[in-house]
Design a protein around this motif. Structure first.
Motif, PDB file in Angstrom:
ATOM      1  N   THR A  40      -7.117  -7.598  10.855  1.00  0.00           N
ATOM      2  CA  THR A  40      -5.902  -7.364  10.077  1.00  0.00           C
ATOM      3  C   THR A  40      -5.263  -6.002  10.355  1.00  0.00           C
ATOM      4  OG1 THR A  40      -7.154  -6.497   8.195  1.00  0.00           O
ATOM      5  CG2 THR A  40      -6.660  -8.862   8.195  1.00  0.00           C
ATOM      6  N   LYS A  41      -6.071  -5.045  10.858  1.00  0.00           N
ATOM      7  CA  LYS A  41      -5.516  -3.724  11.158  1.00  0.00           C
ATOM      8  C   LYS A  41      -6.425  -3.013  12.149  1.00  0.00           C
ATOM      9  CE  LYS A  41      -3.879   0.520   8.995  1.00  0.00           C
ATOM     10  NZ  LYS A  41      -3.726   1.279   7.768  1.00  0.00           N
ATOM     11  N   THR A  43      -6.773   0.970  14.139  1.00  0.00           N
ATOM     12  CA  THR A  43      -6.289   2.333  14.331  1.00  0.00           C
ATOM     13  C   THR A  43      -7.228   3.045  15.291  1.00  0.00           C
ATOM     14  OG1 THR A  43      -7.545   3.142  12.432  1.00  0.00           O
ATOM     15  CG2 THR A  43      -5.261   2.516  12.034  1.00  0.00           C
ATOM     16  N   ARG A  55     -11.819   2.296  18.418  1.00  0.00           N
ATOM     17  CA  ARG A  55     -10.958   1.856  17.323  1.00  0.00           C
ATOM     18  C   ARG A  55     -11.746   1.724  16.031  1.00  0.00           C
ATOM     19  NH1 ARG A  55      -7.261   2.956  20.310  1.00  0.00           N
ATOM     20  NH2 ARG A  55      -5.994   1.533  21.464  1.00  0.00           N
ATOM     21  N   TYR A  59     -10.907  -6.014   8.874  1.00  0.00           N
ATOM     22  CA  TYR A  59     -10.906  -7.453   9.085  1.00  0.00           C
ATOM     23  C   TYR A  59     -10.977  -8.183   7.749  1.00  0.00           C
ATOM     24  CZ  TYR A  59     -15.926  -6.507   8.684  1.00  0.00           C
ATOM     25  OH  TYR A  59     -17.150  -6.072   8.252  1.00  0.00           O
ATOM     26  N   TYR A  70     -12.349  -8.170   2.484  1.00  0.00           N
ATOM     27  CA  TYR A  70     -12.032  -7.305   3.620  1.00  0.00           C
ATOM     28  C   TYR A  70     -13.216  -6.405   3.927  1.00  0.00           C
ATOM     29  CZ  TYR A  70      -7.209  -8.745   3.088  1.00  0.00           C
ATOM     30  OH  TYR A  70      -6.073  -9.487   3.026  1.00  0.00           O
ATOM     31  N   GLN A  72     -14.658  -3.292   7.077  1.00  0.00           N
ATOM     32  CA  GLN A  72     -14.216  -2.299   8.062  1.00  0.00           C
ATOM     33  C   GLN A  72     -15.373  -1.929   8.972  1.00  0.00           C
ATOM     34  OE1 GLN A  72     -12.271   1.065   6.329  1.00  0.00           O
ATOM     35  NE2 GLN A  72     -12.415   2.293   8.182  1.00  0.00           N
ATOM     36  N   LEU A  82      -4.016  -7.806  16.754  1.00  0.00           N
ATOM     37  CA  LEU A  82      -3.815  -8.198  15.372  1.00  0.00           C
ATOM     38  C   LEU A  82      -3.867  -9.724  15.274  1.00  0.00           C
ATOM     39  CD1 LEU A  82      -3.142  -7.010  12.586  1.00  0.00           C
ATOM     40  CD2 LEU A  82      -0.748  -7.401  13.111  1.00  0.00           C
ATOM     41  N   LYS A 122       3.699 -10.072   5.839  1.00  0.00           N
ATOM     42  CA  LYS A 122       4.644  -9.142   6.504  1.00  0.00           C
ATOM     43  C   LYS A 122       6.061  -9.435   6.177  1.00  0.00           C
ATOM     44  CE  LYS A 122       1.757  -7.552  10.027  1.00  0.00           C
ATOM     45  NZ  LYS A 122       1.759  -6.668  11.085  1.00  0.00           N
TER      46      LYS A 122
END
Length: 122
Positions: A40-41, A43, A55, A59, A70, A72, A82, A122
């Motif tokens: 989902t993201k 960075t 990274r 998720y 969620y 991480q 993505l 979104k």
């Protein structure tokens, strides 16, 4: 007196450093099940010395449920997109404990539903 302070400082330091977040290796492998997940993201890591490929990812999993969970993972040396399907290891007794396992699609319908939710947000 000084030796007591030194010993106390060492013990407190050891305690603080040993209380970090548990890793997958700290658990019994049989306590986890595989679930479909979705990226989902992403960075870049905050460490300027890391490779440009490293990274931190967020998720989603439990995609079939009303309230999606969620997780991480930090400092993964892989490139993701993505919405990419991934496999998540979720603890049988506590579904808030999860780890990234690998890329992959184990349930296409769950992944498609999760992807639709991601797009709709979104």
């Amino acid at each position: 007196m000084k030796s007591r302070i030194i010993i106390s400082t060492i013990l407190v330091s050891l305690f603080l450093f040993s209380c970090g977040k548990k890793k997958y290796e700290d658990y019994n492998e049989e306590d986890f099940i595989e679930k479909q997940g979705i990226i989902t993201k992403m960075t870049r890591t905050s460490n300027p010395l890391d490779s440009e490929w490293n990274r931190d990812i967020i998720y989603a999993y439990n995609l079939e449920e009303e309230s999606v969970s969620y997780g991480q993972e930090n400092n993964i040396d892989l490139m993701f997109k993505l919405g990419q399907p991934i496999v998540i290891l979720v603890h049988k007794d506590d579904d808030k404990i999860s780890f990234y396992a690998r890329r992959g699609l184990i349930n296409e319908q769950e992944w498609a539903a999760g992807f639709k939710r991601l797009i709709d947000k979104k």
